[in-house]
Motif scaffolding. Structure first.
Motif, short mmCIF file in Angstrom:
data_model
loop_
_atom_site.label_atom_id
_atom_site.label_comp_id
_atom_site.label_asym_id
_atom_site.label_seq_id
_atom_site.Cartn_x
_atom_site.Cartn_y
_atom_site.Cartn_z
N ALA A 8 0.86 -1.18 0.00
CA ALA A 8 0.00 0.00 0.00
C ALA A 8 0.90 1.23 0.00
O ALA A 8 1.84 1.32 0.79
N VAL A 9 0.62 2.16 -0.91
CA VAL A 9 1.36 3.40 -1.00
C VAL A 9 0.38 4.51 -0.64
O VAL A 9 -0.61 4.73 -1.36
N VAL A 10 0.64 5.18 0.48
CA VAL A 10 -0.31 6.18 0.98
C VAL A 10 0.42 7.47 1.32
O VAL A 10 1.62 7.46 1.60
N PRO A 11 -0.29 8.60 1.30
CA PRO A 11 0.32 9.85 1.75
C PRO A 11 0.84 9.67 3.18
O PRO A 11 0.21 9.00 4.00
N ALA A 15 -0.51 7.45 6.92
CA ALA A 15 0.16 6.18 7.24
C ALA A 15 -0.31 5.59 8.57
O ALA A 15 -0.54 4.39 8.67
N ASP A 16 -0.45 6.43 9.60
CA ASP A 16 -0.90 5.91 10.90
C ASP A 16 -2.26 5.25 10.80
O ASP A 16 -2.50 4.20 11.38
N ARG A 17 -3.14 5.86 10.04
CA ARG A 17 -4.48 5.28 9.85
C ARG A 17 -4.40 3.95 9.11
O ARG A 17 -5.09 2.99 9.43
N ALA A 18 -3.53 3.87 8.11
CA ALA A 18 -3.34 2.62 7.37
C ALA A 18 -2.79 1.53 8.29
O ALA A 18 -3.25 0.39 8.27
N ILE A 19 -1.82 1.89 9.12
CA ILE A 19 -1.23 0.92 10.05
C ILE A 19 -2.28 0.43 11.04
O ILE A 19 -2.39 -0.78 11.31
N LEU A 32 7.68 -0.74 6.78
CA LEU A 32 7.39 0.60 6.28
C LEU A 32 8.59 1.16 5.55
O LEU A 32 9.72 1.04 6.03
N LEU A 33 8.34 1.79 4.43
CA LEU A 33 9.37 2.49 3.67
C LEU A 33 8.87 3.91 3.43
O LEU A 33 7.70 4.10 3.12
N GLU A 34 9.74 4.87 3.60
CA GLU A 34 9.38 6.25 3.33
C GLU A 34 9.86 6.62 1.93
O GLU A 34 10.93 6.18 1.51
N GLY A 35 9.08 7.42 1.23
CA GLY A 35 9.48 7.78 -0.12
C GLY A 35 8.90 9.10 -0.55
O GLY A 35 8.13 9.75 0.17
N ALA A 54 4.99 13.52 0.17
CA ALA A 54 5.73 12.40 0.75
C ALA A 54 4.81 11.21 0.90
O ALA A 54 3.62 11.35 1.21
N ARG A 55 5.36 10.02 0.69
CA ARG A 55 4.57 8.78 0.73
C ARG A 55 5.18 7.79 1.71
O ARG A 55 6.38 7.80 1.97
N THR A 56 4.31 6.92 2.21
CA THR A 56 4.75 5.79 3.01
C THR A 56 4.30 4.53 2.28
O THR A 56 3.16 4.45 1.81
N VAL A 57 5.21 3.57 2.18
CA VAL A 57 4.89 2.29 1.55
C VAL A 57 4.81 1.25 2.65
O VAL A 57 5.74 1.09 3.44
#
Length: 116
Positions: A8-11, A15-19, A32-35, A54-57
């Motif tokens: 999942a690639v999210v803003p 990310a906290d909500r996705a986690i 988690l990867l930051e990009g 910025a995105r979090t993968v």
């Protein structure tokens, strides 16, 4: 038991909500990867590229049915269908190393009982 990679690639600000969503739905762990995304959406003077937010993968190796459920839940919780909210996908895993047979057996029993 079939495993898949759920990515999942999210803003970054979501990310906290996705986690929270994947933990609540039963994912035991994730990476988690930051990009920083780059897209050709608007014309800019430098190489016609625009820096996006910025995105979090999030990367997860999951049993296929759990991954399918999580993919749907992420789409609902994060409104992935709306522009700019990110995206998620699964890929089949042919071979895997680093997961012990007893971990797979525990996952199988957990899935049979229907509890995360």
């Amino acid at each position: 038991m079939q495993f898949v990679l759920l990515a999942a690639v999210v803003p970054r600000n979501r990310a906290d909500r996705a986690i929270e969503t994947v933990r609540r739905e039963g994912a035991a762990g994730l990476t988690l990867l930051e990009g920083q995304g780059i897209a050709q959406l608007r014309r800019t003077p430098i190489m016609d590229l625009k820096d996006s937010a910025a995105r979090t993968v999030l990367l997860m190796v999951l049993e296929a049915s759990l991954a399918e459920r999580l993919l749907k839940r992420l789409d609902e919780e994060l409104a992935l269908s709306e522009v700019g909210n990110g995206f998620a996908f699964t890929l089949p895993i042919k071979d895997i190393a680093g997961i012990k047979p007893e971990q797979i057996e525990h996952l199988r029993k957990t899935l049979e009982q229907g509890s995360p």
